[in-house]
Design an enzyme around this catalytic site. Structure first.
Site, short mmCIF file in Angstrom:
data_model
loop_
_atom_site.label_atom_id
_atom_site.label_comp_id
_atom_site.label_asym_id
_atom_site.label_seq_id
_atom_site.Cartn_x
_atom_site.Cartn_y
_atom_site.Cartn_z
N ASP A 141 1.12 -0.74 -0.75
CA ASP A 141 -0.24 0.19 -0.11
C ASP A 141 0.74 1.34 0.21
O ASP A 141 2.07 1.09 0.81
CB ASP A 141 -1.09 0.09 1.45
CG ASP A 141 -2.34 -1.14 0.47
OD1 ASP A 141 -2.65 -0.86 0.07
OD2 ASP A 141 -2.43 -1.14 2.35
N GLU B 289 -3.18 17.11 6.69
CA GLU B 289 -2.98 17.91 5.69
C GLU B 289 -2.87 19.53 6.13
O GLU B 289 -2.53 19.94 6.06
CB GLU B 289 -3.60 17.37 4.66
CG GLU B 289 -3.83 16.23 3.53
CD GLU B 289 -4.40 15.08 3.94
OE1 GLU B 289 -5.15 15.53 4.74
OE2 GLU B 289 -4.50 14.52 3.39
N MET C 240 -15.08 21.75 0.42
CA MET C 240 -14.19 22.91 0.53
C MET C 240 -13.58 22.60 1.88
O MET C 240 -14.97 22.67 2.33
CB MET C 240 -14.46 24.31 0.40
CG MET C 240 -14.39 25.27 -1.39
SD MET C 240 -14.75 26.32 -1.83
CE MET C 240 -16.27 26.51 -1.08
N SER C 241 -13.23 23.68 2.97
CA SER C 241 -13.55 24.46 4.31
C SER C 241 -12.24 25.94 4.76
O SER C 241 -12.34 25.89 3.25
CB SER C 241 -12.56 23.06 5.32
OG SER C 241 -10.88 23.26 4.80
#
Lengths: 191, 690, 582
Positions: free
Chosen positions: B315, B356, B391-392
């Protein structure tokens, strides 16, 4: 199962005919047409009489003949109906004895004791070896000359004439055909 | 589990192993190993011969009863040494199992009669049945393996993994599986019992480590056949030597036919006793090495298969790259300061608890020294990420700062009358092509610039892949990314191939494809959706942190949940095979010297000429034979550490590896016994034993 | 060694090597179903034969069916050869009027020829009628050889095929092998041999008056010599090509009418090694990687050449017993010197030694000199070459499939040493293959050791021993080594034409043939059913000098470890007991 057995039987029969009948007969026809002398045993005719095969040795013990290899065939030496060697191992007492007997016989005819050619004191594998080495012939020249009262040169020349070199200059060993040489000696003596 | 650092020569294990060596003299135990069983019979036979020789005058057999006793004794030692090798390997296994088990002592469980009522009754954990619900509160031990049904708690799994930091376990998702024997530190969990105590997954694995249920692996069986065949050949060689010697005595007229004692001694020396004695120890030690690496294998077969793996499916996330993408660059649009962009991005990420988001804050801090302000007074309104807007952001001091995917932000600013500048569009495309993720930042209708998020390839991983390539193993990266991104990361990490936009089905298909081509596939996985692929793969390592389904589907569990462990597992598998092969070669090569010691000695009276074969110039026929037997026994003990440690493996090509091992174990096997037998003979002669 | 010796040996091996590629390629074509040149002549016959045998359209067999076909052909052959010997007295083509062969000798010979051993307990010219020689023995020379090659091809198909049950059709393989390989080669060789003086005639023995009467052992004088002839060339050609070795005459290829000149000797010698060597290339062609074939040929040569040199040197050294009598043993231009007992002048030391090594390396068993009379080391080598399992060239087909069995064991061992489940030519070697390989290696070994053990302690066994001391033991050991590995040569001093040896050796030959062949077919079946694994960097290459070296080591070590004690009590102690030459 039966199916398999049928296949086996048919195949075996066919292969037998092909390789056991057709093949040898075909070779025989070709051989008899192309090489009749060889195919029939390379026989030597003297005065319409078969005196032997140039490939099959004969037993010689008389001093006036060149002697061949020892032969272990039974009941007589050089029995072309029952080929075979002595099968003496290197330490078999009879091997030594046979060699000693031969050496003694050769010495009666006059022979130096050192460096006796080995092929003269040993039996061949077939018991029918038609050849001896040139050294073995050379070792016997004196005896034959004495017994035949022929000139040494003549005998030596006959030996030379019947000495074959290596085949194609490389194969095998130089050798003298004993029967042919002795036949030539006899012929020479008769003249 | 505290990392078991059992030393090779732990005195306690040693003591137990010595005792076990004698217990293993039980013929039923011996019968399991045909080579050693033959030696066992030989020991009994020579002992009987010794008893017989006591009653006879020394002249009748031509050998002193002291000699027969010496042979008998050393044959028993040979058997005991073999037992010892196995016992000590088992001892190490047991020690490891014991430390695992200590964490799994019977505990009391709070069984819930139903989910709603929260009424519990206390029962011993051993009374739990499948499907029972138990409540585990802070400070309590989880009584059995199970699934979290309700609650979130931090759990101390150090007993299993050795990792001291607690982990979060919660209902639903990939973190819902809990293991019996671990402790809840805070909060509470309601757990549905999935396996009965004592039969849980780990219990089964521990039993494997203990060797109780160890089954022979295919290669081990094949090798056992080869060894049995060799033993049979040598049995014939030795058995027929008796008539040969009877005949030889007849024809030579001197000496005596070879004695039974010498025949047995010769047989034991020729039979592949070295490898025969160490074979099961090597297998057990392989499993031990694996559990020392904190990996539990379902079967020895899986360990062996690991050595054969052709393709590794890895992975991307967590294995090849660090867990998450990180911000690496701020690219402002024309007319905007980079610092302004960073500040806006920082603000927008303050409430973003994803990795992130945090990485953006970290980058802003690193590059421009921005710190989290005390925002309370500014009364910020945080806009969380929603699937609809994608979006934030935050609204603060009347500024509406948003960050999100380029298309999302573009749609957003367009509705406010703004637009996406060309230079930003170009930057977005470049970042995407390079394998990164672009996040566009806007303030009201104006686009400020782009944040580049990138996968960070783990340090040193490229070198490991190069190693694997040398071993002949192909690495394939599995990722959900688009092909473009995947290709870029694949190139950076140095994997041979990748599967992009991977779905569980695509993964399964890939494995089947490789297998159809005759290749063995290894993979790691943790999620329930990995289970089908894990079940299909030849070597499937489930992460202990993963779901129960994943663990059941795999054939190994990595207690550390470290996906790169696969590489270590492959090494261990190869080492296991190599140790067997090398010691077999060594064992067979040894026979040459033994012949030169024993043959001239055995026929000293019949054929004195054979003395010429005594290359070692041994002091007497009796000491020659005894020395060979002693050497044969001692070499087993001498090789026990090697059997337990395994021969060293370096990732070089197969031919190079073979050449090295042939030199060491083939040539060494030829030479060592010549030296060893000579030394033992000199010692024997010095103390006048023979 | 003399310059000429080096030249002759190099010439023979060089010619052999030159033939490997074309013949190997041709054989690969034949067994892959393509041989357009010969099919033009024999194609219709071939197809007719398949129809007549009821093979139908489906020409594929599982390994069990294949094995059944092999056994059924061998059984039929056995019955036919036995019956023909028993009734030859009443049948035509019996110019010498030979009577029926004894039951035990017939049994032994029938087994011997159907197993491609061609051990001869009898003396040909004094026992077998021309009809028996042709219809029973010559046929078997073809059939048993074709069967051996067929089994090899089946094994090769096991390697090349993937996930299938079938390994070809035995009857097709036998027929094509006979029609397109053995018959054409034999025809050419037979005619060439006749040109050199090998006889091919159906006449009665020639009666010749001797120049000087021969004196028998009992003092009788014999004035005539009876020169036996027969359809010799046709049989000799196939006896060499098919690694059969059963001679027309008792003295086999030492007999001047069976092998008259150095050139005929060279041709026959090449014929002995030709097909076994070329099959290596056939193997390489068929598995699609010629290097694999060359590697196996290299492995054979690596064992062959040093042993050849050893024999030449030992025989040239000669017998110190004779040297001490004043006999000259040094080679020169006028004599070959060395140990000439049992050897022919025209062949000398070099060609005799070369033949002895070749005939025992290949499981041929024909001789042009008497191995019993070799020096101890000179005799040890042929014996040991057989004991290695007849895999250094070996019998047609059987030699290579034997070596492939060893290769499987080697691959297994080296696979373990590099930490990878062993695979050979893309096939994983598992427990089943190891079991069968162990069986195939074990059976001949066991028969040699056990047979010799029984013989040396039973009066019936020791009564036939001819030579005294350890050499007598060598005779017995050689006999069982030869029979068990289907060679057929002998330390011929051993009087083996007794019920004891006829029975024991026949049993040994049966085990040595079928207890190897059946496991090989089982392996073929099991391999064919497996997937083919593509080679990777972790795969051990099997065409490198390293692998060749290891393969040789495995063959040699197994051979040495199994037989060193026995050899020590025979040739080795005999060698150590030779007197010092003064």
């Amino acid at each position: 199962m039966l199916h398999q057995l049928r296949a086996a039987t048919v195949m075996f029969a066919a292969l037998t005919v092909l390789t056991g009948v057709v093949y040898p007969l075909f070779i025989s026809v070709v051989a008899q047409v192309a090489f009749p002398r060889q195919a029939n045993g390379s026989l030597i005719q003297v005065d319409q009489r078969t005196v032997g095969s140039e490939l099959i040795g004969q037993s010689f013990t008389k001093p006036e003949y060149f002697w061949g290899r020892l032969s272990a065939t039974g009941p007589v030496p050089y029995n072309a109906a029952a080929s075979g060697g002595s099968n003496f191992g290197p330490l078999h007492p009879d091997l030594k004895q046979a060699a000693e007997t031969r050496i003694a016989a050769l010495q009666t005819g006059g022979l130096r004791t050192k460096g006796i050619p080995v092929d003269l004191v040993t039996a061949s594998g077939s018991g029918l070896d038609p050849h001896i080495s040139p050294a073995a012939a050379e070792a016997q020249v004196a005896r034959v000359v004495a017994a035949r009262r022929m000139s040494e040169d003549t005998v030596r020349k006959l030996v030379r004439d019947h000495t074959e070199g290596r085949q194609l200059g490389i194969l095998g060993e130089p050798r003298v055909n004993v029967l042919r040489l002795n036949l030539a000696l006899d012929q020479h003596s008769r003249q | 589990m505290t990392k078991t650092s059992t030393h090779l020569l732990d005195t306690k294990i040693l003591g137990q192993a010595v005792a076990a060596s004698f217990q293993k003299l039980d013929p039923r135990v011996q019968l399991r190993n045909p080579v050693m069983f033959a030696v066992y019979l030989g020991s009994i036979l020579t002992t009987i011969l010794w008893v017989q020789s006591l009653g006879e005058a020394a002249g009748t057999t031509g050998e002193s009863s002291g000699f027969v006793l010496g042979i008998a004794a050393w044959l028993w030692f040979t058997v005991l040494f073999a037992n010892f090798a196995e016992a000590i390997a088992e001892g190490h296994g047991k020690a490891q199992a014991a430390s695992l088990k200590s964490s799994r002592m019977t505990v009391a469980a709070q069984r819930l009669s139903n989910l709603k009522g929260r009424v519990t009754e206390e029962v011993p954990a051993t009374d739990l049945k499948l499907g029972d619900l138990v409540l585990v509160k802070a400070g309590e031990t989880i009584p059995a393996d199970g699934e979290v049904i309700e609650g979130v708690a931090s759990v101390d799994e150090s007993a299993i993994t050795g990792e001291s930091a607690p982990v979060v376990r919660e209902s639903g998702g990939d973190r819902s599986s809990v293991t019996g024997g671990t402790r809840v530190i805070s909060d509470w969990l309601i757990v549905e019992v999935k396996t009965l105590p004592g039969q849980s997954f780990l219990d089964r694995m521990i039993a494997m480590v203990e060797g109780a249920k160890r089954q022979k692996t295919p290669n081990e069986i094949a090798l056992a056949i080869l060894l049995a065949a060799l033993t049979l050949i040598f049995l014939l060689v030795v058995a027929t030597l008796l008539p040969y010697s009877v005949f030889s005595v007849q024809v030579s007229g001197q000496g005596r036919p070879i004695s039974l004692t010498v025949l047995v001694a010769l047989f034991v020396c020729l039979a592949p006793t070295t490898i025969g004695a160490l074979l099961s120890a090597i297998g057990i030690a392989g499993m031990n090495r694996l559990s020392r690496a904190n990996v539990l294998a379902m079967s020895g077969r899986a360990v062996e298969a690991a050595g054969d793996v052709d393709v590794l499916l890895l992975d991307k996330t967590g294995t090849i790259t660090l867990g998450n993408r990180q911000a690496t660059r701020f690219i402002p649009t024309a007319g905007i300061e980079e610092r302004a962009l960073a500040e806006a991005a920082h603000l927008a990420s303050l409430a973003d608890e994803t990795a992130e988001g945090r990485s953006i804050a970290v980058l802003a801090k690193k590059q421009f020294g921005l710190r989290g302000r005390d925002l309370e007074q500014d009364q910020p309104t945080f806009v969380p990420f929603s699937a609809r807007t994608r979006m934030s952001g935050v609204t603060i001091d009347g500024r509406a700062i948003r960050k999100g995917a380029a298309e999302a932000v573009e749609t957003h600013v367009r509705t406010l009358g703004g637009f996406l500048p060309e230079d930003v569009r170009t930057a977005v495309q470049q970042i995407a092509r390079g394998g990164g993720t672009p996040l566009v930042v806007s303030e009201d209708a104006k686009v400020l610039g782009v944040i580049e998020l990138k996968d960070i390839v783990k340090g040193g991983i490229k070198e490991r892949f190069a190693e694997l390539r040398q071993m002949g193993i192909k690495t394939v990266m599995i990722t959900g990314d688009n092909p473009l991104t995947a290709a870029a990361i694949a190139a950076e990490a140095g994997v041979d191939d990748f599967l992009a936009e991977a779905t569980p089905e695509a993964k399964l298909m890939l494995i089947r494809d490789y297998q159809k081509g005759g290749r063995l596939v290894a993979m790691t996985g943790d999620g329930t959706n990995d289970a089908p692929a894990l079940a299909q793969a030849d070597v499937a390592v489930a992460m202990n942190s993963g779901t129960q389904a994943a663990k059941e589907a795999g054939n190994m569990v990595d207690l550390d949940s470290n996906p790169t462990k696969l590489i270590e597992i492959v090494n261990i598998g190869k080492q296991l095979l190599m140790t067997r092969g090398s010691l077999t070669t060594f064992s067979i090569a040894n026979d040459v010297a033994k012949y030169f010691a024993i043959l001239p000695a055995a026929f000293a009276a019949t054929y004195p000429a054979l003395k010429a074969l005594d290359l070692m110039h041994l002091s007497s026929p009796a000491s020659a034979i005894l020395s060979a037997v002693i050497f044969n026994a001692l070499i087993i003990i001498a090789l026990v550490p090697l059997a337990l440690k395994g021969v060293s493996y370096r990732p070089v090509g197969a031919a190079q590896l073979l050449r090295n091992n042939l030199l060491i174990y083939g040539l060494g096997g030829l030479v060592v016994p010549f030296v060893g037998i000579k030394v033992i003979d000199m010692l024997l002669a010095a103390v006048n034993l023979a | 060694m003399t310059t000429n010796a080096v030249l002759q040996l190099s010439l023979a091996l060089g010619l052999l090597l030159a033939c490997v590629k074309p013949l190997g390629w041709h054989m690969a074509q034949v067994y892959s179903g393509q041989a357009p040149f010969f099919e033009r002549f024999f194609g219709p016959f071939e197809r007719w034969l398949y129809r007549a045998a009821g093979l139908g359209k489906c020409l594929e067999m599982s390994w069990r069916q294949y094995a059944f076909a092999v056994i059924s052909l061998s059984l039929l052959s056995f019955v036919a050869v036995y019956a023909l010997q028993r009734v030859q007295g009443w049948l035509p083509l019996n110019p010498a009027g030979l009577p029926a062969v004894s039951p035990d000798s017939s049994f032994n010979t029938a087994v011997s020829f159907t197993t491609n051993t061609n051990w001869q307990g009898y003396g040909g010219e004094a026992t077998m009628s021309d009809l028996t020689q042709m219809l029973a023995l010559t046929v078997q020379n073809f059939v048993s050889a074709a069967a051996g090659m067929a089994v090899l091809v089946a094994l090769i198909r096991g390697f090349t095929r993937s996930t299938t049950n079938t390994i070809g059709n035995f009857w097709v393989d036998v027929v094509r092998g006979t029609l397109y390989i053995l018959l054409p080669l034999s025809t050419v060789l037979a005619v060439a041999l006749v040109s050199q003086g090998v006889v091919q005639s159906f006449s009665a023995p020639h009666q010749v008056t001797l120049l000087e009467p021969a004196v028998g052992v009992d003092g009788n004088l014999e004035n005539t010599q009876s020169i036996a002839v027969g359809p010799v060339a046709s049989q000799v050609a196939i006896k060499q090509l098919g690694t059969n070795g059963g001679g027309y005459f008792n003295a086999n290829s030492a007999h001047p009418l069976e092998n008259p000149t150095p050139l005929s000797n060279l041709l026959q010698l090449l014929a002995i090694l030709l097909i076994p060597a070329a099959l290596c290339h056939t193997f390489g062609e068929m598995v699609g990687d010629r290097r694999q074939g060359w590697a196996l040929l290299a492995a054979m040569s690596v064992v062959f050449v040093p042993l050849l040199v050893l024999v030449v040197v030992a025989e040239q050294q000669g017998n110190p017993v004779l040297q001490n009598l004043g006999v000259g043993l040094a080679a020169s231009d006028v004599q070959s010197g060395g140990n000439m007992e049992g050897k022919e002048t025209r062949f000398g030391i070099v060609n005799s030694s070369l033949w002895a090594v070749a005939t025992t390396a290949a499981s041929n068993g024909s001789v042009n000199s008497m191995h019993d009379s070799y020096t101890p080391l000179g005799g040890l080598v042929p014996m040991w070459l057989m004991q290695l399992g007849e895999v250094i060239f070996g019998g047609v087909g059987s030699g290579l499939y034997g070596l492939l069995i060893f290769a499987i064991v080697t691959v297994f061992l080296s696979g373990l040493m590099v930490g990878r489940t062993p695979e050979y030519l893309g096939k994983k070697i598992g427990a089943f293959e190891m079991k069968m390989a162990a069986l195939a290696i074990l059976a001949p070994c066991a028969m040699v050791l056990l047979g010799a053990a029984i013989a040396v302690v039973s009066p019936a066994g020791t009564a036939s021993i001819f030579n005294p001391g350890p050499h007598g033991f060598s005779e017995v050991l050689y006999a069982f080594s030869s029979a068990s590995n289907n060679n057929g040569s002998a330390f011929a001093g051993l009087g083996a034409n007794t019920p004891f040896y006829n029975g024991m050796l026949a049993l040994t030959m049966l085990v040595g043939r079928f207890w190897v062949m059946l496991p090989v077919l089982a392996i073929a079946g099991s391999l064919a059913a497996k997937k083919t694994v593509p080679a990777g960097a972790g795969t051990l290459p099997t065409h490198t000098p390293l692998f060749v070296g290891l393969l040789v080591a495995v063959v040699v070590v197994v051979g040495a470890l199994s037989f060193l004690p026995a050899l020590a009590l025979g040739p080795i102690v005999e060698h150590l007991s030779l007197p010092k030459s003064s």
